[in-house]
Design an enzyme around this catalytic site. Structure first.
Site, PDB file in Angstrom:
ATOM      1  N   HIS A  35     -24.765 -10.530  13.285  1.00  0.00           N
ATOM      2  CA  HIS A  35     -25.964 -11.318  12.982  1.00  0.00           C
ATOM      3  C   HIS A  35     -26.364 -12.175  14.181  1.00  0.00           C
ATOM      4  O   HIS A  35     -27.544 -12.248  14.542  1.00  0.00           O
ATOM      5  CB  HIS A  35     -25.688 -12.187  11.759  1.00  0.00           C
ATOM      6  CG  HIS A  35     -26.826 -13.045  11.338  1.00  0.00           C
ATOM      7  ND1 HIS A  35     -27.997 -12.544  10.822  1.00  0.00           N
ATOM      8  CD2 HIS A  35     -26.973 -14.397  11.350  1.00  0.00           C
ATOM      9  CE1 HIS A  35     -28.820 -13.537  10.540  1.00  0.00           C
ATOM     10  NE2 HIS A  35     -28.222 -14.673  10.853  1.00  0.00           N
ATOM     11  N   ASP A  85     -27.859 -10.056  16.833  1.00  0.00           N
ATOM     12  CA  ASP A  85     -29.210  -9.678  16.410  1.00  0.00           C
ATOM     13  C   ASP A  85     -30.195 -10.801  16.724  1.00  0.00           C
ATOM     14  O   ASP A  85     -31.301 -10.548  17.208  1.00  0.00           O
ATOM     15  CB  ASP A  85     -29.213  -9.348  14.919  1.00  0.00           C
ATOM     16  CG  ASP A  85     -30.544  -8.820  14.442  1.00  0.00           C
ATOM     17  OD1 ASP A  85     -31.109  -7.922  15.106  1.00  0.00           O
ATOM     18  OD2 ASP A  85     -31.026  -9.296  13.396  1.00  0.00           O
TER      19      ASP A  85
END
Length: 100
Positions: free
Chosen positions: A73, A76
């Site tokens: 995450h 990202d």
């Protein structure tokens, strides 16, 4: 490790926010201020990139990093911020060109 991951997320999020601010400011005609926001974006990305580089260096030294969903995450967030920064630069350039 969670602290490192949160640094990536926070710095990347700050960079993305500054890039989006740059677009809005340029849209309103203040190109100079928009470019200042892009510089702030670069600073925040530099912080995030430094964290990422440290992770990579540790990995290269044989200190394996457990890859979990939170780390994915965070990565990202960083990649998204980098993409938005590149697009924001183009938008600022475009608004500057059309304002002349």
């Amino acid at each position: 490790m969670e602290t490192i991951i949160m640094e990536l997320i926070v710095n990347s999020g700050n960079a993305r926010s500054r890039a989006m601010e740059a677009i809005r400011i340029a849209k309103n005609g203040n190109i100079e201020k928009a470019r200042e926001k892009l510089e702030e974006c670069e600073t925040e990305l530099g912080k995030a990139h430094s964290v990422q580089t440290n992770l990579i260096h540790n990995e290269a030294k044989g200190n394996k990093t457990e890859v979990d969903l939170l780390l994915v995450h965070a990565q990202d967030h960083l990649m998204n911020a980098m993409t938005i920064k590149d697009m924001a630069k183009e938008f600022v350039d475009m608004y500057e060109k059309f304002s002349k």
